[in-house]
Design a protein around this motif. Structure first.
Motif, PDB file in Angstrom:
ATOM      1  N   PHE A   8       0.840  -1.194   0.000  1.00 35.05           N
ATOM      2  CA  PHE A   8       0.000   0.000   0.000  1.00 35.05           C
ATOM      3  C   PHE A   8       0.878   1.247   0.000  1.00 35.05           C
ATOM      4  O   PHE A   8       2.070   1.192   0.312  1.00 35.05           O
ATOM      5  N   CYS A   9       0.264   2.378  -0.339  1.00 33.40           N
ATOM      6  CA  CYS A   9       0.919   3.681  -0.281  1.00 33.40           C
ATOM      7  C   CYS A   9       0.062   4.613   0.559  1.00 33.40           C
ATOM      8  O   CYS A   9      -1.169   4.522   0.531  1.00 33.40           O
ATOM      9  N   ALA A  10       0.702   5.521   1.270  1.00 35.91           N
ATOM     10  CA  ALA A  10      -0.035   6.462   2.129  1.00 35.91           C
ATOM     11  C   ALA A  10       0.529   7.864   1.982  1.00 35.91           C
ATOM     12  O   ALA A  10       1.723   8.055   1.711  1.00 35.91           O
ATOM     13  N   VAL A  11      -0.344   8.839   2.196  1.00 35.16           N
ATOM     14  CA  VAL A  11       0.086  10.225   2.280  1.00 35.16           C
ATOM     15  C   VAL A  11      -0.306  10.814   3.640  1.00 35.16           C
ATOM     16  O   VAL A  11       0.090  11.916   3.976  1.00 35.16           O
ATOM     17  N   SER A  12      -1.060  10.049   4.434  1.00 28.81           N
ATOM     18  CA  SER A  12      -1.387  10.387   5.817  1.00 28.81           C
ATOM     19  C   SER A  12      -1.991   9.146   6.454  1.00 28.81           C
ATOM     20  O   SER A  12      -2.273   8.156   5.754  1.00 28.81           O
ATOM     21  N   PRO A  13      -2.246   9.155   7.764  1.00 32.28           N
ATOM     22  CA  PRO A  13      -2.861   7.981   8.398  1.00 32.28           C
ATOM     23  C   PRO A  13      -4.287   7.703   7.945  1.00 32.28           C
ATOM     24  O   PRO A  13      -4.808   6.617   8.201  1.00 32.28           O
ATOM     25  N   ALA A  50      -0.798   6.145  12.055  1.00 27.38           N
ATOM     26  CA  ALA A  50      -0.776   7.299  12.953  1.00 27.38           C
ATOM     27  C   ALA A  50       0.383   7.216  13.937  1.00 27.38           C
ATOM     28  O   ALA A  50       0.937   8.243  14.357  1.00 27.38           O
ATOM     29  N   ALA A  51       0.755   5.999  14.316  1.00 29.65           N
ATOM     30  CA  ALA A  51       1.858   5.817  15.250  1.00 29.65           C
ATOM     31  C   ALA A  51       3.205   6.170  14.621  1.00 29.65           C
ATOM     32  O   ALA A  51       4.188   6.375  15.334  1.00 29.65           O
ATOM     33  N   LEU A  52       3.253   6.237  13.290  1.00 27.86           N
ATOM     34  CA  LEU A  52       4.493   6.545  12.586  1.00 27.86           C
ATOM     35  C   LEU A  52       4.506   7.957  12.020  1.00 27.86           C
ATOM     36  O   LEU A  52       5.405   8.307  11.259  1.00 27.86           O
ATOM     37  N   TYR A  53       3.555   8.795  12.393  1.00 27.19           N
ATOM     38  CA  TYR A  53       3.321  10.039  11.660  1.00 27.19           C
ATOM     39  C   TYR A  53       3.132  11.223  12.600  1.00 27.19           C
ATOM     40  O   TYR A  53       2.387  11.150  13.574  1.00 27.19           O
ATOM     41  N   SER A 111     -19.692   1.344  12.481  1.00 26.65           N
ATOM     42  CA  SER A 111     -20.393   0.205  11.894  1.00 26.65           C
ATOM     43  C   SER A 111     -19.866  -0.178  10.523  1.00 26.65           C
ATOM     44  O   SER A 111     -20.024  -1.326  10.099  1.00 26.65           O
ATOM     45  N   SER A 112     -19.203   0.754   9.838  1.00 23.92           N
ATOM     46  CA  SER A 112     -18.827   0.472   8.453  1.00 23.92           C
ATOM     47  C   SER A 112     -17.321   0.313   8.235  1.00 23.92           C
ATOM     48  O   SER A 112     -16.871   0.153   7.106  1.00 23.92           O
ATOM     49  N   ILE A 113     -16.551   0.370   9.304  1.00 28.97           N
ATOM     50  CA  ILE A 113     -15.106   0.205   9.175  1.00 28.97           C
ATOM     51  C   ILE A 113     -14.678  -1.035   9.945  1.00 28.97           C
ATOM     52  O   ILE A 113     -15.004  -1.187  11.123  1.00 28.97           O
ATOM     53  N   SER A 114     -13.950  -1.900   9.297  1.00 28.85           N
ATOM     54  CA  SER A 114     -13.507  -3.129   9.952  1.00 28.85           C
ATOM     55  C   SER A 114     -12.410  -2.834  10.973  1.00 28.85           C
ATOM     56  O   SER A 114     -11.729  -1.800  10.914  1.00 28.85           O
ATOM     57  N   THR A 115     -12.235  -3.765  11.893  1.00 21.34           N
ATOM     58  CA  THR A 115     -11.176  -3.643  12.897  1.00 21.34           C
ATOM     59  C   THR A 115      -9.805  -3.599  12.241  1.00 21.34           C
ATOM     60  O   THR A 115      -8.920  -2.846  12.672  1.00 21.34           O
ATOM     61  N   VAL A 116      -9.632  -4.375  11.181  1.00 21.20           N
ATOM     62  CA  VAL A 116      -8.332  -4.420  10.498  1.00 21.20           C
ATOM     63  C   VAL A 116      -8.028  -3.084   9.835  1.00 21.20           C
ATOM     64  O   VAL A 116      -6.907  -2.571   9.915  1.00 21.20           O
ATOM     65  N   LEU A 117      -9.040  -2.476   9.195  1.00 18.61           N
ATOM     66  CA  LEU A 117      -8.812  -1.195   8.524  1.00 18.61           C
ATOM     67  C   LEU A 117      -8.506  -0.103   9.548  1.00 18.61           C
ATOM     68  O   LEU A 117      -7.580   0.697   9.363  1.00 18.61           O
ATOM     69  N   ARG A 118      -9.272  -0.071  10.638  1.00 19.24           N
ATOM     70  CA  ARG A 118      -9.013   0.924  11.675  1.00 19.24           C
ATOM     71  C   ARG A 118      -7.624   0.697  12.288  1.00 19.24           C
ATOM     72  O   ARG A 118      -6.897   1.652  12.573  1.00 19.24           O
ATOM     73  N   GLY A 119      -7.252  -0.563  12.490  1.00 20.70           N
ATOM     74  CA  GLY A 119      -5.942  -0.869  13.056  1.00 20.70           C
ATOM     75  C   GLY A 119      -4.808  -0.469  12.135  1.00 20.70           C
ATOM     76  O   GLY A 119      -3.742  -0.044  12.592  1.00 20.70           O
ATOM     77  N   THR A 120      -5.025  -0.594  10.825  1.00 22.57           N
ATOM     78  CA  THR A 120      -4.010  -0.164   9.861  1.00 22.57           C
ATOM     79  C   THR A 120      -3.805   1.344   9.951  1.00 22.57           C
ATOM     80  O   THR A 120      -2.673   1.837   9.969  1.00 22.57           O
ATOM     81  N   SER A 121      -4.902   2.087  10.032  1.00 24.88           N
ATOM     82  CA  SER A 121      -4.813   3.538  10.173  1.00 24.88           C
ATOM     83  C   SER A 121      -4.126   3.914  11.482  1.00 24.88           C
ATOM     84  O   SER A 121      -3.314   4.851  11.526  1.00 24.88           O
ATOM     85  N   ALA A 122      -4.423   3.183  12.555  1.00 23.95           N
ATOM     86  CA  ALA A 122      -3.783   3.451  13.843  1.00 23.95           C
ATOM     87  C   ALA A 122      -2.275   3.234  13.757  1.00 23.95           C
ATOM     88  O   ALA A 122      -1.487   4.003  14.320  1.00 23.95           O
ATOM     89  N   GLY A 123      -1.863   2.184  13.059  1.00 24.84           N
ATOM     90  CA  GLY A 123      -0.440   1.932  12.885  1.00 24.84           C
ATOM     91  C   GLY A 123       0.241   3.051  12.123  1.00 24.84           C
ATOM     92  O   GLY A 123       1.354   3.472  12.455  1.00 24.84           O
TER      93      GLY A 123
END
Length: 308
Positions: free
Chosen positions: A111-116, A181-184, A167-179
């Motif tokens: 994947f590629c990111a420009v923010s969390p 955020a921990a680097l940003y 209700s519409s965001i999976s735990t995995v997707l939220r956890g990916t964003s949290a990870g």
């Protein structure tokens, strides 16, 4: 949305060593400003961040929110002879991360990111995958591919992941964003207050930084403005991403945290796997990183479904 993220704990203070006659004025200005920021941070964090807006990266460098420090442009490295960034700049897309090397027990994709909250499946033609100080490539669970596509992430570049949805965001997707955020950390001023002051009760250990000063790029710099522990001079953890400082992440590359070294990062819901300079994967616990770093934004911690 602002993210105040750090690697395990927060650090201590303020100076870019005097490197040359040209750099000395900037280093001195940062040192003088740093003393004001430190004093302000002990009583008023917002005022300290405002003051830190006057902090500048060394000549030729710019701030990277993923490295949480000043960086040479991608592909370049700091040349201690010319006292500037040198080498051949990278162009085009970042190399695709090799996701089959981390040993993770789940299917992974690049994947590629420009923010969390802005990330998408790796595509060499996508804007977020192009070489820059504000873009980042990583591996994560393949199952989120369909979900981020359905949400329009990466298709419409103005779409952010709304982590407040339950209700519409999976735990995995939220956890990916949290990870992520921990680097940003979004802004240089934020990083200066987080890593160059001890406002949060953390302190960098002199012996840890001393190792960097004697064995790495700093051994070749003329540190005339800041000798270890002399007077009020402490450590500027932001200007050169110094080993021993808490924004430093050991990755493949000559200077810790270089974006080129981040091709070895795998983000899972609870842990970040980082390929170190010794080619060994190390674990960074997402909850620990967020709870240490997001004290400036406790509502965000709850949106990520963590309790510290």
């Amino acid at each position: 949305m602002r993210f105040f993220a750090t690697a395990t704990s927060l650090a201590s203070v303020a100076t870019a060593a005097s490197i040359s006659a040209g750099a000395c004025a900037s280093a001195t200005a940062n040192l003088q400003l740093g003393n004001q920021i430190i004093a302000e941070a002990s009583t008023d964090i917002s005022a300290a961040v405002s003051l830190a807006g006057g902090f500048h990266c060394p000549k030729g460098m710019a701030y990277s929110p993923w490295v949480k420090a000043c960086e040479c442009p991608p592909g370049l490295s700091y040349d201690t002879t010319s006292k500037s960034c040198g080498g051949t700049p990278l162009t085009g897309a970042w190399p695709a991360p090799q996701c089959d090397t981390s040993g993770a027990k789940v299917a992974l994709s690049a994947f590629c990111a420009v923010s969390p909250t802005k990330f998408t499946k790796y595509d060499a033609t996508h804007a977020w995958c192009q070489v820059a100080l504000d873009t980042f490539t990583f591996c994560a669970e393949a199952e989120i591919e369909a979900e981020i596509s359905a949400l329009g992430l990466g298709i419409d570049l103005d779409v952010d992941l709304d982590i407040s949805l339950t209700s519409s965001i999976s735990t995995v997707l939220r956890g990916t964003s949290a990870g992520l955020a921990a680097l940003y950390i979004e802004e240089l001023a934020q990083a200066v207050v987080i890593f160059n002051t001890n406002a949060f009760g953390f302190a960098v250990v002199a012996a840890d930084v001393e190792v960097s000063l004697t064995t790495s790029i700093f051994a070749q710099l003329s540190a005339t403005a800041c000798l270890l522990g002399v007077g009020k001079c402490q450590f500027d953890c932001v200007s050169y991403n110094t080993m021993g400082c808490h924004n430093y992440i050991d990755v493949v590359g000559a200077l810790g945290g270089r974006l080129a070294g981040f091709v070895g990062v795998t983000i899972l819901p609870d842990v970040i796997l980082s390929l170190s300079s010794t080619k060994v994967y190390t674990n960074l616990v997402v909850k620990d990183l967020l709870c240490a770093s997001l004290k400036l934004d406790t509502p965000l911690i709850s949106q990520y479904k963590y309790t510290c």
